[in-house]
Design a protein around this motif. Structure first.
Motif, PDB file in Angstrom:
ATOM      1  N   GLY A  78     -64.833 -32.392  35.867  1.00 50.42           N
ATOM      2  CA  GLY A  78     -65.368 -31.765  37.066  1.00 50.42           C
ATOM      3  C   GLY A  78     -64.311 -30.976  37.807  1.00 50.42           C
ATOM      4  O   GLY A  78     -64.357 -29.757  37.849  1.00 50.42           O
ATOM      5  N   PHE A  79     -63.319 -31.649  38.364  1.00 45.32           N
ATOM      6  CA  PHE A  79     -62.231 -30.997  39.092  1.00 45.32           C
ATOM      7  C   PHE A  79     -61.149 -30.460  38.150  1.00 45.32           C
ATOM      8  O   PHE A  79     -60.308 -29.664  38.548  1.00 45.32           O
ATOM      9  CB  PHE A  79     -61.588 -31.968  40.085  1.00 45.32           C
ATOM     10  N   MET A  80     -61.179 -30.927  36.863  1.00 43.99           N
ATOM     11  CA  MET A  80     -60.181 -30.516  35.880  1.00 43.99           C
ATOM     12  C   MET A  80     -60.854 -30.296  34.533  1.00 43.99           C
ATOM     13  O   MET A  80     -61.714 -31.082  34.122  1.00 43.99           O
ATOM     14  CB  MET A  80     -59.092 -31.585  35.740  1.00 43.99           C
ATOM     15  N   TYR A  81     -60.458 -29.208  33.880  1.00 41.05           N
ATOM     16  CA  TYR A  81     -61.036 -28.821  32.593  1.00 41.05           C
ATOM     17  C   TYR A  81     -59.896 -28.445  31.661  1.00 41.05           C
ATOM     18  O   TYR A  81     -59.052 -27.613  32.023  1.00 41.05           O
ATOM     19  CB  TYR A  81     -61.978 -27.639  32.812  1.00 41.05           C
ATOM     20  N   THR A  82     -59.825 -29.073  30.481  1.00 41.70           N
ATOM     21  CA  THR A  82     -58.741 -28.784  29.547  1.00 41.70           C
ATOM     22  C   THR A  82     -59.253 -28.616  28.127  1.00 41.70           C
ATOM     23  O   THR A  82     -60.237 -29.252  27.717  1.00 41.70           O
ATOM     24  CB  THR A  82     -57.672 -29.893  29.544  1.00 41.70           C
ATOM     25  N   ARG A  83     -58.570 -27.748  27.402  1.00 42.24           N
ATOM     26  CA  ARG A  83     -58.796 -27.575  25.968  1.00 42.24           C
ATOM     27  C   ARG A  83     -57.421 -27.493  25.315  1.00 42.24           C
ATOM     28  O   ARG A  83     -56.560 -26.760  25.776  1.00 42.24           O
ATOM     29  CB  ARG A  83     -59.597 -26.314  25.683  1.00 42.24           C
ATOM     30  N   ASP A  84     -57.230 -28.279  24.266  1.00 38.97           N
ATOM     31  CA  ASP A  84     -55.945 -28.328  23.589  1.00 38.97           C
ATOM     32  C   ASP A  84     -55.973 -27.447  22.350  1.00 38.97           C
ATOM     33  O   ASP A  84     -56.919 -27.490  21.554  1.00 38.97           O
ATOM     34  CB  ASP A  84     -55.601 -29.767  23.208  1.00 38.97           C
ATOM     35  N   LEU A  85     -54.903 -26.664  22.178  1.00 37.47           N
ATOM     36  CA  LEU A  85     -54.793 -25.692  21.109  1.00 37.47           C
ATOM     37  C   LEU A  85     -53.565 -25.998  20.265  1.00 37.47           C
ATOM     38  O   LEU A  85     -52.671 -26.706  20.697  1.00 37.47           O
ATOM     39  CB  LEU A  85     -54.619 -24.288  21.707  1.00 37.47           C
ATOM     40  N   ALA A  86     -53.519 -25.427  19.081  1.00 36.47           N
ATOM     41  CA  ALA A  86     -52.306 -25.461  18.264  1.00 36.47           C
ATOM     42  C   ALA A  86     -51.949 -24.026  17.919  1.00 36.47           C
ATOM     43  O   ALA A  86     -52.828 -23.220  17.601  1.00 36.47           O
ATOM     44  CB  ALA A  86     -52.529 -26.282  16.998  1.00 36.47           C
ATOM     45  N   ASP A  87     -50.653 -23.716  18.013  1.00 39.92           N
ATOM     46  CA  ASP A  87     -50.209 -22.384  17.613  1.00 39.92           C
ATOM     47  C   ASP A  87     -50.105 -22.341  16.090  1.00 39.92           C
ATOM     48  O   ASP A  87     -50.389 -23.351  15.418  1.00 39.92           O
ATOM     49  CB  ASP A  87     -48.911 -22.010  18.336  1.00 39.92           C
ATOM     50  N   PRO A  88     -49.742 -21.213  15.495  1.00 37.44           N
ATOM     51  CA  PRO A  88     -49.699 -21.137  14.026  1.00 37.44           C
ATOM     52  C   PRO A  88     -48.762 -22.148  13.367  1.00 37.44           C
ATOM     53  O   PRO A  88     -48.914 -22.453  12.184  1.00 37.44           O
ATOM     54  CB  PRO A  88     -49.231 -19.698  13.767  1.00 37.44           C
ATOM     55  N   ASP A  89     -47.786 -22.675  14.119  1.00 42.25           N
ATOM     56  CA  ASP A  89     -46.867 -23.667  13.570  1.00 42.25           C
ATOM     57  C   ASP A  89     -47.250 -25.095  13.935  1.00 42.25           C
ATOM     58  O   ASP A  89     -46.511 -26.023  13.642  1.00 42.25           O
ATOM     59  CB  ASP A  89     -45.448 -23.364  14.047  1.00 42.25           C
ATOM     60  N   GLY A  90     -48.385 -25.271  14.592  1.00 41.64           N
ATOM     61  CA  GLY A  90     -48.858 -26.605  14.940  1.00 41.64           C
ATOM     62  C   GLY A  90     -48.375 -27.123  16.280  1.00 41.64           C
ATOM     63  O   GLY A  90     -48.690 -28.257  16.655  1.00 41.64           O
ATOM     64  N   HIS A  91     -47.618 -26.321  17.045  1.00 44.17           N
ATOM     65  CA  HIS A  91     -47.181 -26.759  18.374  1.00 44.17           C
ATOM     66  C   HIS A  91     -48.407 -26.863  19.280  1.00 44.17           C
ATOM     67  O   HIS A  91     -49.222 -25.949  19.341  1.00 44.17           O
ATOM     68  CB  HIS A  91     -46.171 -25.778  18.981  1.00 44.17           C
ATOM     69  N   ALA A  92     -48.529 -27.974  19.981  1.00 42.34           N
ATOM     70  CA  ALA A  92     -49.692 -28.229  20.833  1.00 42.34           C
ATOM     71  C   ALA A  92     -49.518 -27.584  22.204  1.00 42.34           C
ATOM     72  O   ALA A  92     -48.482 -27.745  22.853  1.00 42.34           O
ATOM     73  CB  ALA A  92     -49.903 -29.736  20.983  1.00 42.34           C
ATOM     74  N   VAL A  93     -50.550 -26.841  22.617  1.00 43.82           N
ATOM     75  CA  VAL A  93     -50.564 -26.172  23.910  1.00 43.82           C
ATOM     76  C   VAL A  93     -51.879 -26.528  24.600  1.00 43.82           C
ATOM     77  O   VAL A  93     -52.953 -26.347  24.022  1.00 43.82           O
ATOM     78  CB  VAL A  93     -50.462 -24.639  23.756  1.00 43.82           C
ATOM     79  N   GLY A  94     -51.798 -27.048  25.804  1.00 45.09           N
ATOM     80  CA  GLY A  94     -52.995 -27.371  26.566  1.00 45.09           C
ATOM     81  C   GLY A  94     -53.327 -26.247  27.524  1.00 45.09           C
ATOM     82  O   GLY A  94     -52.480 -25.824  28.308  1.00 45.09           O
ATOM     83  N   ALA A  95     -54.542 -25.742  27.451  1.00 44.55           N
ATOM     84  CA  ALA A  95     -55.032 -24.775  28.435  1.00 44.55           C
ATOM     85  C   ALA A  95     -55.789 -25.579  29.475  1.00 44.55           C
ATOM     86  O   ALA A  95     -56.693 -26.349  29.135  1.00 44.55           O
ATOM     87  CB  ALA A  95     -55.943 -23.752  27.765  1.00 44.55           C
ATOM     88  N   MET A  96     -55.418 -25.432  30.757  1.00 43.32           N
ATOM     89  CA  MET A  96     -56.047 -26.278  31.774  1.00 43.32           C
ATOM     90  C   MET A  96     -56.339 -25.517  33.057  1.00 43.32           C
ATOM     91  O   MET A  96     -55.640 -24.586  33.416  1.00 43.32           O
ATOM     92  CB  MET A  96     -55.166 -27.479  32.091  1.00 43.32           C
ATOM     93  N   TRP A  97     -57.407 -25.932  33.704  1.00 43.87           N
ATOM     94  CA  TRP A  97     -57.771 -25.462  35.044  1.00 43.87           C
ATOM     95  C   TRP A  97     -57.999 -26.700  35.889  1.00 43.87           C
ATOM     96  O   TRP A  97     -58.547 -27.703  35.415  1.00 43.87           O
ATOM     97  CB  TRP A  97     -59.066 -24.632  34.997  1.00 43.87           C
ATOM     98  N   MET A  98     -57.545 -26.645  37.157  1.00 36.83           N
ATOM     99  CA  MET A  98     -57.756 -27.786  38.045  1.00 36.83           C
ATOM    100  C   MET A  98     -58.000 -27.292  39.464  1.00 36.83           C
ATOM    101  O   MET A  98     -57.320 -26.386  39.948  1.00 36.83           O
ATOM    102  CB  MET A  98     -56.539 -28.716  38.027  1.00 36.83           C
ATOM    103  N   ASP A  99     -58.989 -27.908  40.114  1.00 40.08           N
ATOM    104  CA  ASP A  99     -59.270 -27.687  41.530  1.00 40.08           C
ATOM    105  C   ASP A  99     -58.753 -28.916  42.276  1.00 40.08           C
ATOM    106  O   ASP A  99     -59.439 -29.946  42.352  1.00 40.08           O
ATOM    107  CB  ASP A  99     -60.768 -27.496  41.759  1.00 40.08           C
ATOM    108  N   VAL A 100     -57.525 -28.817  42.778  1.00 39.83           N
ATOM    109  CA  VAL A 100     -56.871 -29.955  43.423  1.00 39.83           C
ATOM    110  C   VAL A 100     -57.697 -30.449  44.619  1.00 39.83           C
ATOM    111  O   VAL A 100     -57.764 -31.644  44.898  1.00 39.83           O
ATOM    112  CB  VAL A 100     -55.437 -29.593  43.850  1.00 39.83           C
ATOM    113  N   SER A 101     -58.366 -29.539  45.324  1.00 40.16           N
ATOM    114  CA  SER A 101     -59.149 -29.949  46.497  1.00 40.16           C
ATOM    115  C   SER A 101     -60.338 -30.827  46.128  1.00 40.16           C
ATOM    116  O   SER A 101     -60.854 -31.559  46.964  1.00 40.16           O
ATOM    117  CB  SER A 101     -59.635 -28.706  47.270  1.00 40.16           C
TER     118      SER A 101
END
Length: 139
Positions: free
Chosen positions: A107-130
């Protein structure tokens, strides 16, 4: 110099990894560009250094983990849920993998985890702190 973060990542193909990170919204800093390295800017304080495996191995004798391992998850904050979805789509369309873990929507936070071509994990995230609920979010 203000406090900054430089994340160094070993990559199999500097040009392909540069294109991948540009597709996610990073800017290439030509000051740090060569055949063996690329400096990718996320913000004034956060930079990724993409290093060829050969260059990486001049900096450490530690082995490069396999692409299926999880040595660290780097979370990148974005302005909206739509931006998170767009980053996941860009990752999948440019040699990476979207949703290496289940999508999280609190609800206040939304994340999707990705891997780059070498397998390094990167999290894309949005958050509404309020809108964050009170209590311990570490659970």
């Amino acid at each position: 110099m203000s406090k900054k973060i430089f994340v160094s990542l070993p990559v199999a193909d500097v040009k392909a990894s540069t294109a991948f990170y540009e597709s996610l919204g990073f800017k290439n800093n030509p000051t740090f560009a060569s055949e063996t390295a690329a400096g990718m800017v996320w913000s004034e304080e956060i930079n990724f250094m993409l290093l060829s495996r050969e260059k990486w191995q001049t900096m450490t004798t530690r082995p490069i983990p396999p692409s299926t391992s999880s040595e660290v998850m780097l979370a990148l904050s974005l302005d909206s849920r739509e931006a998170v979805d767009a980053m996941a789509a860009a990752a999948a369309a440019n040699g990476g993998i979207a949703d290496i873990n289940p999508v999280e929507d609190h609800g206040f936070m939304y994340t999707r985890d990705l891997a780059d071509p070498d397998g390094h994990a990167v999290g894309a995230m949005w958050m509404d702190v309020s809108a964050m609920p009170s209590g311990d979010m570490a659970d």
